[in-house]
Design a protein around this motif. Structure first.
Motif, PDB file in Angstrom:
ATOM      1  N   ILE A 236      -8.931  -5.948  12.560  1.00  0.00           N
ATOM      2  CA  ILE A 236      -9.082  -4.859  13.525  1.00  0.00           C
ATOM      3  C   ILE A 236      -7.729  -4.578  14.155  1.00  0.00           C
ATOM      4  O   ILE A 236      -7.134  -5.466  14.772  1.00  0.00           O
ATOM      5  CB  ILE A 236     -10.107  -5.201  14.622  1.00  0.00           C
ATOM      6  N   LEU A 237      -7.230  -3.363  13.977  1.00  0.00           N
ATOM      7  CA  LEU A 237      -6.074  -2.857  14.724  1.00  0.00           C
ATOM      8  C   LEU A 237      -6.624  -1.991  15.847  1.00  0.00           C
ATOM      9  O   LEU A 237      -7.235  -0.954  15.594  1.00  0.00           O
ATOM     10  CB  LEU A 237      -5.170  -2.009  13.827  1.00  0.00           C
ATOM     11  N   THR A 238      -6.421  -2.402  17.091  1.00  0.00           N
ATOM     12  CA  THR A 238      -7.122  -1.733  18.192  1.00  0.00           C
ATOM     13  C   THR A 238      -6.461  -0.443  18.661  1.00  0.00           C
ATOM     14  O   THR A 238      -7.100   0.342  19.367  1.00  0.00           O
ATOM     15  CB  THR A 238      -7.249  -2.678  19.410  1.00  0.00           C
ATOM     16  N   TYR A 239      -5.201  -0.197  18.303  1.00  0.00           N
ATOM     17  CA  TYR A 239      -4.447   0.935  18.872  1.00  0.00           C
ATOM     18  C   TYR A 239      -5.127   2.259  18.565  1.00  0.00           C
ATOM     19  O   TYR A 239      -5.432   2.576  17.418  1.00  0.00           O
ATOM     20  CB  TYR A 239      -3.035   0.930  18.317  1.00  0.00           C
ATOM     21  N   THR A 240      -5.364   3.040  19.625  1.00  0.00           N
ATOM     22  CA  THR A 240      -6.045   4.326  19.479  1.00  0.00           C
ATOM     23  C   THR A 240      -5.096   5.515  19.553  1.00  0.00           C
ATOM     24  O   THR A 240      -5.538   6.663  19.409  1.00  0.00           O
ATOM     25  CB  THR A 240      -7.128   4.492  20.569  1.00  0.00           C
ATOM     26  N   GLY A 241      -3.815   5.265  19.788  1.00  0.00           N
ATOM     27  CA  GLY A 241      -2.857   6.360  19.913  1.00  0.00           C
ATOM     28  C   GLY A 241      -2.341   6.843  18.573  1.00  0.00           C
ATOM     29  O   GLY A 241      -2.705   6.341  17.505  1.00  0.00           O
ATOM     30  N   THR A 242      -1.467   7.832  18.621  1.00  0.00           N
ATOM     31  CA  THR A 242      -0.849   8.349  17.407  1.00  0.00           C
ATOM     32  C   THR A 242       0.364   7.500  17.051  1.00  0.00           C
ATOM     33  O   THR A 242       0.881   6.748  17.864  1.00  0.00           O
ATOM     34  CB  THR A 242      -0.429   9.810  17.594  1.00  0.00           C
ATOM     35  N   GLY A 243       0.816   7.636  15.817  1.00  0.00           N
ATOM     36  CA  GLY A 243       1.958   6.851  15.374  1.00  0.00           C
ATOM     37  C   GLY A 243       1.552   5.882  14.280  1.00  0.00           C
ATOM     38  O   GLY A 243       0.366   5.560  14.105  1.00  0.00           O
ATOM     39  N   ASN A 244       2.528   5.386  13.557  1.00  0.00           N
ATOM     40  CA  ASN A 244       2.285   4.572  12.379  1.00  0.00           C
ATOM     41  C   ASN A 244       2.353   3.096  12.735  1.00  0.00           C
ATOM     42  O   ASN A 244       3.432   2.545  12.949  1.00  0.00           O
ATOM     43  CB  ASN A 244       3.321   4.910  11.298  1.00  0.00           C
ATOM     44  N   ASN A 245       1.204   2.432  12.823  1.00  0.00           N
ATOM     45  CA  ASN A 245       1.212   0.991  13.077  1.00  0.00           C
ATOM     46  C   ASN A 245       0.736   0.188  11.864  1.00  0.00           C
ATOM     47  O   ASN A 245       0.411  -0.981  11.981  1.00  0.00           O
ATOM     48  CB  ASN A 245       0.402   0.631  14.325  1.00  0.00           C
ATOM     49  N   PHE A 246       0.718   0.838  10.686  1.00  0.00           N
ATOM     50  CA  PHE A 246       0.493   0.130   9.434  1.00  0.00           C
ATOM     51  C   PHE A 246       1.151   0.910   8.306  1.00  0.00           C
ATOM     52  O   PHE A 246       0.874   2.100   8.113  1.00  0.00           O
ATOM     53  CB  PHE A 246      -0.998  -0.040   9.134  1.00  0.00           C
ATOM     54  N   THR A 247       2.057   0.251   7.570  1.00  0.00           N
ATOM     55  CA  THR A 247       2.711   0.858   6.420  1.00  0.00           C
ATOM     56  C   THR A 247       2.198   0.170   5.167  1.00  0.00           C
ATOM     57  O   THR A 247       2.446  -1.030   4.975  1.00  0.00           O
ATOM     58  CB  THR A 247       4.240   0.709   6.507  1.00  0.00           C
ATOM     59  N   PRO A 248       1.468   0.886   4.293  1.00  0.00           N
ATOM     60  CA  PRO A 248       0.820   0.224   3.153  1.00  0.00           C
ATOM     61  C   PRO A 248       1.784  -0.520   2.232  1.00  0.00           C
ATOM     62  O   PRO A 248       1.541  -1.672   1.862  1.00  0.00           O
ATOM     63  CB  PRO A 248       0.128   1.375   2.419  1.00  0.00           C
ATOM     64  N   ARG A 249       2.897   0.118   1.824  1.00  0.00           N
ATOM     65  CA  ARG A 249       3.807  -0.447   0.841  1.00  0.00           C
ATOM     66  C   ARG A 249       3.027  -1.125  -0.291  1.00  0.00           C
ATOM     67  O   ARG A 249       2.066  -0.604  -0.812  1.00  0.00           O
ATOM     68  CB  ARG A 249       4.834  -1.356   1.515  1.00  0.00           C
ATOM     69  N   ASN A 250       3.393  -2.339  -0.682  1.00  0.00           N
ATOM     70  CA  ASN A 250       2.767  -2.993  -1.828  1.00  0.00           C
ATOM     71  C   ASN A 250       1.670  -3.950  -1.354  1.00  0.00           C
ATOM     72  O   ASN A 250       1.704  -5.149  -1.607  1.00  0.00           O
ATOM     73  CB  ASN A 250       3.828  -3.752  -2.639  1.00  0.00           C
ATOM     74  N   ASN A 251       0.675  -3.412  -0.658  1.00  0.00           N
ATOM     75  CA  ASN A 251      -0.415  -4.214  -0.135  1.00  0.00           C
ATOM     76  C   ASN A 251      -1.753  -3.719  -0.677  1.00  0.00           C
ATOM     77  O   ASN A 251      -1.912  -2.539  -0.977  1.00  0.00           O
ATOM     78  CB  ASN A 251      -0.456  -4.126   1.398  1.00  0.00           C
ATOM     79  N   ALA A 252      -2.712  -4.633  -0.774  1.00  0.00           N
ATOM     80  CA  ALA A 252      -4.104  -4.270  -1.043  1.00  0.00           C
ATOM     81  C   ALA A 252      -4.863  -4.414   0.266  1.00  0.00           C
ATOM     82  O   ALA A 252      -4.880  -5.499   0.859  1.00  0.00           O
ATOM     83  CB  ALA A 252      -4.683  -5.189  -2.109  1.00  0.00           C
ATOM     84  N   TYR A 253      -5.468  -3.346   0.751  1.00  0.00           N
ATOM     85  CA  TYR A 253      -6.124  -3.412   2.057  1.00  0.00           C
ATOM     86  C   TYR A 253      -7.514  -2.790   1.981  1.00  0.00           C
ATOM     87  O   TYR A 253      -7.717  -1.723   1.419  1.00  0.00           O
ATOM     88  CB  TYR A 253      -5.267  -2.755   3.140  1.00  0.00           C
ATOM     89  N   SER A 254      -8.474  -3.512   2.555  1.00  0.00           N
ATOM     90  CA  SER A 254      -9.863  -3.089   2.477  1.00  0.00           C
ATOM     91  C   SER A 254     -10.654  -3.632   3.652  1.00  0.00           C
ATOM     92  O   SER A 254     -10.299  -4.665   4.236  1.00  0.00           O
ATOM     93  CB  SER A 254     -10.495  -3.568   1.165  1.00  0.00           C
ATOM     94  N   ASN A 255     -11.715  -2.936   4.008  1.00  0.00           N
ATOM     95  CA  ASN A 255     -12.675  -3.377   5.023  1.00  0.00           C
ATOM     96  C   ASN A 255     -12.030  -3.684   6.368  1.00  0.00           C
ATOM     97  O   ASN A 255     -12.471  -4.572   7.103  1.00  0.00           O
ATOM     98  CB  ASN A 255     -13.454  -4.600   4.526  1.00  0.00           C
ATOM     99  N   ASN A 256     -10.971  -2.941   6.695  1.00  0.00           N
ATOM    100  CA  ASN A 256     -10.328  -3.056   7.999  1.00  0.00           C
ATOM    101  C   ASN A 256     -10.811  -1.939   8.913  1.00  0.00           C
ATOM    102  O   ASN A 256     -11.320  -0.908   8.458  1.00  0.00           O
ATOM    103  CB  ASN A 256      -8.811  -2.967   7.840  1.00  0.00           C
ATOM    104  N   ILE A 257     -10.603  -2.126  10.224  1.00  0.00           N
ATOM    105  CA  ILE A 257     -10.968  -1.116  11.218  1.00  0.00           C
ATOM    106  C   ILE A 257      -9.747  -0.817  12.073  1.00  0.00           C
ATOM    107  O   ILE A 257      -9.051  -1.736  12.509  1.00  0.00           O
ATOM    108  CB  ILE A 257     -12.120  -1.606  12.114  1.00  0.00           C
ATOM    109  N   SER A 258      -9.502   0.456  12.319  1.00  0.00           N
ATOM    110  CA  SER A 258      -8.390   0.844  13.187  1.00  0.00           C
ATOM    111  C   SER A 258      -8.873   1.800  14.264  1.00  0.00           C
ATOM    112  O   SER A 258      -9.823   2.564  14.070  1.00  0.00           O
ATOM    113  CB  SER A 258      -7.267   1.500  12.372  1.00  0.00           C
ATOM    114  N   GLY A 259      -8.187   1.732  15.403  1.00  0.00           N
ATOM    115  CA  GLY A 259      -8.495   2.641  16.496  1.00  0.00           C
ATOM    116  C   GLY A 259      -7.935   4.028  16.270  1.00  0.00           C
ATOM    117  O   GLY A 259      -8.297   4.970  16.976  1.00  0.00           O
ATOM    118  N   ASN A 260      -7.034   4.146  15.287  1.00  0.00           N
ATOM    119  CA  ASN A 260      -6.509   5.454  14.894  1.00  0.00           C
ATOM    120  C   ASN A 260      -6.771   5.632  13.392  1.00  0.00           C
ATOM    121  O   ASN A 260      -7.778   5.143  12.886  1.00  0.00           O
ATOM    122  CB  ASN A 260      -5.030   5.578  15.258  1.00  0.00           C
TER     123      ASN A 260
END
Length: 351
Positions: A236-260
């Motif tokens: 869970i990334l809680t940040y609800t504002g605008t802006g980039n707080n996750f850069t995918p690059r060479n990652n596998a990402y699934s079943n996550n929750i973000s406030g934005n």
């Protein structure tokens, strides 16, 4: 008298539990208790120890100081936030250390149940840092303050509470010899970032980041995940504002929750979910505020294989107050009848 009895009995309980093993139990006590295998500082207990010994930091309001660890040891504290989460330990004081460095020779070490008022620097492989409270400090992976970047692998950072904007910081160096690999960052509550130096992402490999909460309860701080070559799920990334707080690059990402919109909506990810829709909140317990509220809740059952998302989900859920997985005393009552002292001691095991 009561406190001295409690800490002594806890040490004896640990000794009984581990009697079949070869380790020596060494006690740290800086409030006046002395005797065989009792030391006033963590470094002194370490210096007197042999490989695979166990050091128990008895509850105190005074720090046991810094440590440079050069042999495999298990370090066990009393937990934290114990007055906020009653009924877990009879003695609610913490086991406090300053900076802890796992240096060359310390492979196989583990620290648990402590409050770190200095950073934990992991400069050796096969280190476990679990159920600790980082109050004013970072957790560095692949770093020794004396020498800089160090290649490490097989690191577990699990069930910790990292507060006040401090980070889990993966620190690969500029060469293959200082790469960081096989790191599990799981079931932590981090009001800070999981990050690494810019430009060094390619020297990370086999990183697992799962079931963490990153950010605060209000969603007002733009804490981020910024790594590469990682599997990132059930966070869970809680940040609800605008802006980039996750850069995918060479990652596998699934079943996550973000406030934005950080994770998007593919692969079971959810976006624009406010923290108030997931956590119980409140002011009673600093870590208990991150417990998931009852359904309907977008974090319940939406993780991989139907697990809950966040620090209290998965196979190794966060434990309130960082209670270490050794027997603890949580209640003590006594009465005197004539010349007889009647005592009732309540203990529990902790997984």
């Amino acid at each position: 008298m009561k406190t001295t009895f409690t800490t002594l009995f806890t040490s004896l309980l640990l000794l009984y539990t581990l009697a079949a093993q070869a380790q020596v139990i060494r006690r740290c006590n800086n409030v006046g208790v002395t005797g065989t295998n009792i030391y006033a500082t963590l470094q002194a207990a370490h210096d007197a120890s042999a490989a695979n010994d166990i050091i128990y930091l008895e509850p105190s309001s005074i720090s046991y100081g810094p440590l440079v660890c050069v042999r495999p040891l298990t370090i066990i504290g009393n937990g934290y936030f114990l007055t906020q989460n009653p009924g877990l330990q009879l003695d609610t004081r913490e086991s406090i250390t300053d900076a802890v460095t796992f240096a060359n020779g310390s492979a196989g070490s583990r620290i648990t149940g402590c409050r770190l008022n200095g950073s934990a620097s992991i400069g050796a492989s096969n280190i476990t840092v679990e159920r600790n409270y980082f109050n004013t400090s970072y957790c560095y992976i692949g770093y020794n303050p004396s020498v800089g970047s160090v290649g490490v692998s097989n690191i577990i950072v699990r069930q910790n509470f990292i507060d006040n904007g401090y980070d889990v910081y993966l620190y690969p160096g500029s060469t293959a010899a200082t790469a960081v690999s096989n790191v599990n960052i799981i079931n932590n509550i981090i009001t800070g970032n999981i990050t690494t130096p810019t430009g060094q992402f390619t020297r990370l490999s086999n990183i697992l980041i799962t079931n963490n909460v990153i950010g605060n309860l209000t969603g007002s701080s733009s804490y981020r995940i910024d790594v590469d070559n990682a599997v990132i799920k059930n966070n869970i990334l809680t940040y609800t504002g605008t802006g980039n707080n996750f850069t995918p690059r060479n990652n596998a990402y699934s079943n996550n929750i973000s406030g934005n919109t950080a994770f998007g909506t593919a692969n079971g990810n959810q976006q624009n979910v406010a923290p108030t829709a997931m956590f119980v909140g409140g002011t009673g317990s600093t870590d208990g505020a991150f417990v998931l509220r009852a359904a309907p809740n977008p974090a319940i059952g939406t993780g991989e294989s139907g697990t809950n998302v966040g620090a209290f989900g998965g196979v190794n859920p966060y434990r309130l107050s960082g209670i270490p997985n050794v027997p603890t005393i949580y209640q003590y009552n006594q009465s005197v009848t004539g010349n007889t002292l009647n005592a009732t001691i309540s203990t529990r095991s902790n997984n």
